[in-house]
Design an enzyme around this catalytic site. Structure first.
Site, mmCIF file in Angstrom:
data_model
loop_
_atom_site.group_PDB
_atom_site.id
_atom_site.type_symbol
_atom_site.label_atom_id
_atom_site.label_comp_id
_atom_site.label_asym_id
_atom_site.label_seq_id
_atom_site.Cartn_x
_atom_site.Cartn_y
_atom_site.Cartn_z
ATOM 1 N N ASP A 11 1.224 -1.094 -0.066
ATOM 2 C CA ASP A 11 -0.182 0.212 0.149
ATOM 3 C C ASP A 11 0.756 1.764 0.265
ATOM 4 O O ASP A 11 1.714 1.105 0.481
ATOM 5 C CB ASP A 11 -0.963 0.211 1.056
ATOM 6 C CG ASP A 11 -2.068 0.918 1.186
ATOM 7 O OD1 ASP A 11 -2.256 1.665 0.151
ATOM 8 O OD2 ASP A 11 -2.813 1.569 2.233
ATOM 9 N N ASP A 105 -2.651 2.115 -6.273
ATOM 10 C CA ASP A 105 -1.493 2.332 -4.782
ATOM 11 C C ASP A 105 -1.908 0.763 -3.958
ATOM 12 O O ASP A 105 -1.035 1.353 -2.865
ATOM 13 C CB ASP A 105 -1.766 4.150 -3.771
ATOM 14 C CG ASP A 105 -3.340 3.932 -3.480
ATOM 15 O OD1 ASP A 105 -4.318 3.381 -3.585
ATOM 16 O OD2 ASP A 105 -3.399 4.456 -2.501
ATOM 17 N N GLU A 106 -2.997 -0.014 -4.960
ATOM 18 C CA GLU A 106 -2.997 -1.006 -4.106
ATOM 19 C C GLU A 106 -2.567 -1.907 -4.002
ATOM 20 O O GLU A 106 -3.462 -2.021 -5.228
ATOM 21 C CB GLU A 106 -3.995 -0.558 -2.988
ATOM 22 C CG GLU A 106 -4.200 -2.093 -1.985
ATOM 23 C CD GLU A 106 -5.120 -1.431 -1.157
ATOM 24 O OE1 GLU A 106 -5.191 -1.761 0.173
ATOM 25 O OE2 GLU A 106 -6.388 -0.668 -1.274
#
Length: 437
Positions: A11, A105-106
């Site tokens: 993350d 983003d993850e």
């Protein structure tokens, strides 16, 4: 259940805000809030400096301004976020072919499909340290929190334990002991309403929830949520990491720090995401026929709803209207952790208004052709955070604009903090700037 901590979760820390701080040296170490800046705007991401004032993602921008009036408020720069995201996802896919992106983003990574044979706790820690260093290197300084465990749930719990820039590997067999003292809100889907219901039956921690028993949990929160909570309280999660195939579509997704159940907030977020999709379509000179809404609920179950137009469109009003309608087809009352809007069935042309519905639902009528009228060239609309370049002063970003003027801070990630200059908004030497890679 797995016997090794072979599921990894990455993350990126405060991703949008971190990209802004990386590219705007004068904002490093200061509160930065990215999102819609209009009266109905919501926060996309807040830097950790802003979070100390209680600002968080999906908060109304008006509330964020009240909590942190001295922050830098910026419009999103999705081209910059996509560039960094692509670099990170390439690193993850080099590590393992089984990568499940959850957003820009993850992502989850299944290490059993990698070339690494040492998946002991120490071995996974080494893999995670190398991964973090490579992510920082390819993104020019961004950090990510990495967690690893025997399941997706435990990997996600691990990555949340030491934010920002954290690294936690949960030793197999210790999951229930680790979870026991944690608040029940650690479990996806336990928001304020569910936590209040559990408090009424004396449950405050995951350990207390574990001891309660499935039947009592179901009686407290309902059948669907109850069974899921009972399993997660025992660290039982056998969902595989599923690599998502690349599709020919344009889509935007947002993952939230906290599950959101408020329908008004969800509608505002869908409007903002749909506008971003339309912006990308227009920028890439594409259009599409199928609009899809992706909704990942509190328990990580994912629902998609789609509708197909007779002809392709890139009209933000049409995409927004359809996306809002599709959102209402899914029960989101238990909480949503991710929302996405996509357009597929792409074409490199637009049918125009031939197949589109009018805003008022009435059929459009064709108007007689008119003689073209030469229009004056308008100045660009400059928004805080926009990348610009000036023939004399070089590259910079918009600090603010209004009354026919625009204030620019001329700096880049490589130059360090730079000077501020105020120019005429129609300065012919000033133009938008967009990096290609």
């Amino acid at each position: 259940m797995r016997s090794e901590a072979s599921v990894l979760h990455l993350d990126l820390d405060a991703f949008y805000a971190a990209v802004e701080q990386r590219d705007k040296p004068s904002l490093r170490g200061k509160p930065v809030i990215v999102g819609g800046l209009g009266p109905r705007g919501v926060v996309s991401t807040a830097s950790y400096e802003a979070r100390t004032f209680g600002v968080r993602s999906a908060m109304r921008m008006a509330e964020a301004r009240a909590r942190c009036p001295h922050a830098a408020y910026l419009y999103p720069r999705f081209h910059a976020y996509r560039i960094s995201s692509r670099r990170v996802m390439a690193v993850l896919r080099a590590l393992s072919p089984l990568v499940e992106p959850l957003s820009l983003d993850e992502a989850f990574v299944d290490l059993t499909a990698s070339q690494h044979t040492d998946l002991s706790v120490k071995g996974v820690e080494r893999i995670a340290r190398d991964l973090k260093a490579e992510v920082t290197q390819v993104t020019g300084g961004l950090t990510g929190s990495v967690g690893a465990g025997t399941s997706k749930f435990m990997a996600k719990v691990a990555s949340d334990l030491r934010k920002p820039d954290g690294l936690v590997v949960i030793e197999p067999g210790t999951e229930r002991e680790l979870l026991a003292p944690m608040s029940v809100t650690t479990i996806p889907g336990v928001g304020p309403a569910t936590a209040d219901r559990l408090r009424r039956v004396g449950v405050h921690t995951v350990g207390e929830l574990d001891r309660l028993g499935e039947a009592e949990i179901v009686a407290a929160v309902g059948q669907a949520a109850g069974r899921s909570l009972a399993q997660l309280a025992r660290a039982q999660d056998d969902r595989p990491v599923v690599a998502e195939r690349e599709t020919k579509s344009v889509s935007v997704e947002d993952t939230f720090d906290h599950d959101i159940a408020d329908p008004t907030t969800l509608t505002l977020i869908v409007e903002r995401i749909a506008a971003r999709v339309a912006e990308r379509l227009t920028g890439e000179r594409l259009s599409g026929r199928t609009v899809t809404v992706k909704i990942r609920l509190f328990d990580f179950t994912t629902h998609t709803r789609s509708t197909t137009l007779p002809g392709p469109t890139d009209d933000g009003r049409v995409i927004t209207r359809l996306a809002k309608r599709l959102l209402t087809e899914v029960d989101t009352s238990a909480g949503v952790r991710l929302l996405g809007v996509g357009v597929s069935g792409l074409a490199d042309w637009v049918q125009g208004d031939l197949f589109e519905e009018a805003e008022d639902g009435e059929e459009r009528t064709e108007e007689p052709a008119k003689e073209p009228v030469e229009q004056p060239v308008a100045a660009h609309h400059w928004y805080p955070g926009n990348d610009v370049v000036h023939d004399t002063y070089g590259r910079g970003w918009v600090w603010g604009a209004g009354l026919g003027r625009v204030t620019i801070r001329f700096e880049t990630a490589e130059t360090g903090p730079g000077p501020v200059r105020t120019l005429h908004a129609a300065d012919p030497d000033l133009a938008p700037y967009s990096p290609l890679t």
